[in-house]
Scaffold this motif. Structure first.
Motif, PDB file in Angstrom:
ATOM      1  N   TYR A   6      97.518  63.904  68.684  1.00 41.45           N
ATOM      2  CA  TYR A   6      96.849  63.379  67.497  1.00 41.45           C
ATOM      3  C   TYR A   6      95.338  63.582  67.577  1.00 41.45           C
ATOM      4  O   TYR A   6      94.675  63.931  66.573  1.00 41.45           O
ATOM      5  CB  TYR A   6      97.180  61.902  67.322  1.00 41.45           C
ATOM      6  CG  TYR A   6      98.631  61.655  66.962  1.00 41.45           C
ATOM      7  CD1 TYR A   6      99.542  61.264  67.929  1.00 41.45           C
ATOM      8  CD2 TYR A   6      99.048  61.811  65.660  1.00 41.45           C
ATOM      9  CE1 TYR A   6     100.862  61.046  67.603  1.00 41.45           C
ATOM     10  CE2 TYR A   6     100.371  61.599  65.310  1.00 41.45           C
ATOM     11  CZ  TYR A   6     101.287  61.205  66.294  1.00 41.45           C
ATOM     12  OH  TYR A   6     102.587  60.994  65.963  1.00 41.45           O
ATOM     13  N   ARG A  61      93.254  65.659  64.806  1.00 43.18           N
ATOM     14  CA  ARG A  61      92.259  65.015  63.937  1.00 43.18           C
ATOM     15  C   ARG A  61      90.896  65.735  64.045  1.00 43.18           C
ATOM     16  O   ARG A  61      90.231  65.985  63.037  1.00 43.18           O
ATOM     17  CB  ARG A  61      92.138  63.544  64.326  1.00 43.18           C
ATOM     18  CG  ARG A  61      91.312  62.729  63.350  1.00 43.18           C
ATOM     19  CD  ARG A  61      91.247  61.265  63.769  1.00 43.18           C
ATOM     20  NE  ARG A  61      92.582  60.671  63.798  1.00 43.18           N
ATOM     21  CZ  ARG A  61      93.224  60.353  64.927  1.00 43.18           C
ATOM     22  NH1 ARG A  61      92.674  60.600  66.099  1.00 43.18           N
ATOM     23  NH2 ARG A  61      94.414  59.805  64.870  1.00 43.18           N
ATOM     24  N   GLU A  92      88.910  67.772  60.918  1.00 46.20           N
ATOM     25  CA  GLU A  92      87.553  67.485  60.487  1.00 46.20           C
ATOM     26  C   GLU A  92      86.657  68.719  60.625  1.00 46.20           C
ATOM     27  O   GLU A  92      85.822  69.008  59.764  1.00 46.20           O
ATOM     28  CB  GLU A  92      86.996  66.335  61.324  1.00 46.20           C
ATOM     29  CG  GLU A  92      87.679  65.006  61.066  1.00 46.20           C
ATOM     30  CD  GLU A  92      87.196  63.922  62.013  1.00 46.20           C
ATOM     31  OE1 GLU A  92      87.651  62.781  61.870  1.00 46.20           O
ATOM     32  OE2 GLU A  92      86.372  64.247  62.908  1.00 46.20           O
ATOM     33  N   ILE A 117      99.168  62.291  60.012  1.00 42.32           N
ATOM     34  CA  ILE A 117      97.753  61.930  59.824  1.00 42.32           C
ATOM     35  C   ILE A 117      97.381  62.015  58.353  1.00 42.32           C
ATOM     36  O   ILE A 117      96.699  61.137  57.798  1.00 42.32           O
ATOM     37  CB  ILE A 117      96.872  62.863  60.685  1.00 42.32           C
ATOM     38  CG1 ILE A 117      97.131  62.598  62.179  1.00 42.32           C
ATOM     39  CG2 ILE A 117      95.393  62.669  60.358  1.00 42.32           C
ATOM     40  CD1 ILE A 117      96.422  63.584  63.099  1.00 42.32           C
ATOM     41  N   THR A 177      90.728  60.373  57.402  1.00 40.32           N
ATOM     42  CA  THR A 177      91.625  60.567  58.554  1.00 40.32           C
ATOM     43  C   THR A 177      91.132  59.892  59.804  1.00 40.32           C
ATOM     44  O   THR A 177      91.814  59.883  60.824  1.00 40.32           O
ATOM     45  CB  THR A 177      91.777  62.061  58.831  1.00 40.32           C
ATOM     46  OG1 THR A 177      90.473  62.628  59.136  1.00 40.32           O
ATOM     47  CG2 THR A 177      92.377  62.792  57.634  1.00 40.32           C
ATOM     48  N   GLU A 178      89.944  59.319  59.771  1.00 37.71           N
ATOM     49  CA  GLU A 178      89.424  58.668  60.974  1.00 37.71           C
ATOM     50  C   GLU A 178      90.187  57.390  61.268  1.00 37.71           C
ATOM     51  O   GLU A 178      90.420  56.577  60.388  1.00 37.71           O
ATOM     52  CB  GLU A 178      87.932  58.343  60.781  1.00 37.71           C
ATOM     53  CG  GLU A 178      87.062  59.580  60.595  1.00 37.71           C
ATOM     54  CD  GLU A 178      85.614  59.200  60.431  1.00 37.71           C
ATOM     55  OE1 GLU A 178      85.308  57.994  60.461  1.00 37.71           O
ATOM     56  OE2 GLU A 178      84.784  60.113  60.281  1.00 37.71           O
ATOM     57  N   SER A 188      93.355  57.065  61.826  1.00 41.81           N
ATOM     58  CA  SER A 188      94.784  57.087  61.513  1.00 41.81           C
ATOM     59  C   SER A 188      95.533  57.721  62.657  1.00 41.81           C
ATOM     60  O   SER A 188      95.019  58.538  63.406  1.00 41.81           O
ATOM     61  CB  SER A 188      95.023  57.876  60.214  1.00 41.81           C
ATOM     62  OG  SER A 188      94.588  59.215  60.410  1.00 41.81           O
TER      63      SER A 188
END
Length: 479
Positions: A391, A395, A399, A433, A472-473, A475
């Motif tokens: 994950y 993530r 980004e 995500i 998405t931060e 999660s």
């Protein structure tokens, strides 16, 4: 047997049974027996028999008479090996014919042969009953000396002592008297076996005792039958003497030697025929008993295979329920009332049947673990590559791929990722995500290619997904 001999029509019954059933034909087809008896009745009535002033004849057809004789126990109706219904004489019928034959034949006399037979039988009985060793040895030495003396006399040219025709005739009559008792004994043994068969089948049908217990009792009774009755002991003795087919050939050769002698011309034709058929009657009696044993085993085996106590109980319970419902319905019903017919009887609910048989081999424990050797090198392969989604890396890559854009295509970001995070599980992790960040699906269907840790590739088709990378931060997780 006495009921047959004492009845009013005994002369007719005995004569007809003796005419139809002979030593060469112990069983007769039902249709043939009816035809022969009807023919005999017609001939007797045409000759004047059956009138008031002449010998009485029974009323009815041959079929009616045979049915009466079966009910009285003089005849037995059964199915032969060829699936044909036949009649045969019962033990009582055979005994009645033997009694009538002795009365109507030559009169038995107290002769030298009969007395010698009695004395020899008593002598054998005494020898078998005497356990004294010295007495047995003395008797054997005396017999050996007598035989040796006779052999020496013959070797020196002595003449063979011959019996006159009268003595031979008496001995032949004694042999016939002894042979007449055998068929009835054999028939009684066969009927004893059939009685045991009927008892066992009745026990199996009643289902009161376990099947194994009933069969064990049948086997025990079958073993005791040769010792429990006089007929069984007689059959066991006969089987020991003539069980070997060679012994039958020896017996037949001895009878031919007797029949070639001139004294047999003094015997009536019927007695000569009986003397000729002695070996055949003995062999036939043994076969009859053995056939009764085989038939009893076949009938009992068939009953055990086809008898289903559970099914019989279900049928009985169903019939009782039907009768109970009928008794409840009849008192409250009215005449002419319409009744809804029962189209079919209910059946038992079987449920789910087993579709796959288990392995008949007993379960085996897994192989024991190998002891760990601390000196061994750790495997070079990255076992974490086969684990769950990464994950954190996903993530960060999402980004970086967005680089400040307000929305990003998730599948395009996945295609641009490195092979270490392009596994099928990473695709699911990236979608998770995006789901937590409030993704939006498009109408476009895209195809994504993933790379497994072993470098094999898998393709997946799914709808397009768009997400705001700023959401998405935080999660997802790191596992």
């Amino acid at each position: 047997m006495l009921a047959l001999l004492h009845q009013t029509h005994a002369p007719f019954v005995v004569t007809v049974l003796a005419m139809v059933f002979t030593a060469e034909r112990p069983t007769v087809a039902v249709a043939d027996a009816h035809a022969e008896i009807n023919d005999a009745l017609d001939q007797l009535r045409a000759a004047g028999y059956g009138d008031e002033d002449n010998q009485p004849l029974p009323a009815g057809t041959a079929r009616d008479l045979c049915r009466q004789w079966v009910q009285a126990g003089w005849l037995v109706r059964q199915v032969s090996d060829d699936d044909v219904e036949v009649y045969r004489l019962s033990a009582y019928g055979v005994g009645a014919l033997e009694v009538a034959g002795r009365v109507g034949g030559a009169r038995t006399r107290v002769s030298e042969s009969r007395v010698r037979t009695l004395l020899e039988a008593i002598e054998r009985l005494a020898q078998d009953a005497d356990p004294d060793l010295m007495s047995r040895m003395v008797r054997l030495h005396e017999e050996i000396q007598q035989r040796q003396k006779e052999l020496t006399r013959l070797e020196k040219g002595g003449a063979v002592e011959t019996a006159d025709d009268e003595q031979l005739l008496e001995a032949a009559e004694n042999v016939l008297h002894l042979a007449r008792e055998l068929p009835a004994d054999f028939a009684r043994v066969a009927e004893s076996i059939k009685a045991i068969q009927r008892d066992v089948v009745a026990e199996l049908r009643h289902d009161v005792r376990p099947t194994g217990e009933v069969l064990r009792e049948y086997l025990a009774r079958g073993q005791r039958i040769l010792d429990a009755t006089s007929e069984g002991r007689a059959f066991a003795g006969a089987l020991r003497l003539i069980g070997d087919p060679a012994q039958i050939d020896v017996l037949w050769g001895q009878l031919r030697t007797v029949l070639r002698h001139r004294f047999t011309e003094l015997l009536p034709e019927q007695q000569r025929r009986e003397l000729t058929e002695i070996s055949r009657r003995i062999e036939q009696g043994v076969k009859e008993v053995l056939a009764a044993q085989r038939q009893a085993s076949h009938v009992i085996t068939t009953q055990v295979r086809n008898h289903d106590p559970m099914r019989d109980r279900q049928v009985d319970e169903l019939l009782r329920d039907v009768m109970t419902g009928l008794h409840k319905w009849v008192p409250g019903s009215r005449r002419g009332e319409a009744v809804e017919p029962l189209r079919r009887l209910p059946v038992a609910d079987v449920g789910h049947l087993r579709q796959r048989m288990s392995d008949p081999r007993p379960p085996q424990p897994p192989a024991p673990l190998r002891d760990w050797d601390e000196t061994e090198d750790l495997p070079a392969a990255d076992t974490r590559a086969w684990g769950g989604a990464r994950y954190a890396e996903l993530r960060t890559h999402l980004e970086t791929f967005a680089s400040g854009a307000t929305s990003v295509d998730v599948l395009a970001a996945f295609r641009a990722a490195g092979e270490e995070i392009q596994r099928p599980v990473d695709l699911l992790g990236l979608l998770e995500i995006a789901h937590d960040a409030g993704m939006a699906e498009t109408a476009e269907v895209a195809v994504v290619e993933t790379v497994r840790p072993d470098r094999t590739r898998r393709r997946f088709a799914l709808s397009g997904v768009v997400v705001n990378p700023g959401d998405t931060e935080g999660s997802g997780g790191d596992d």
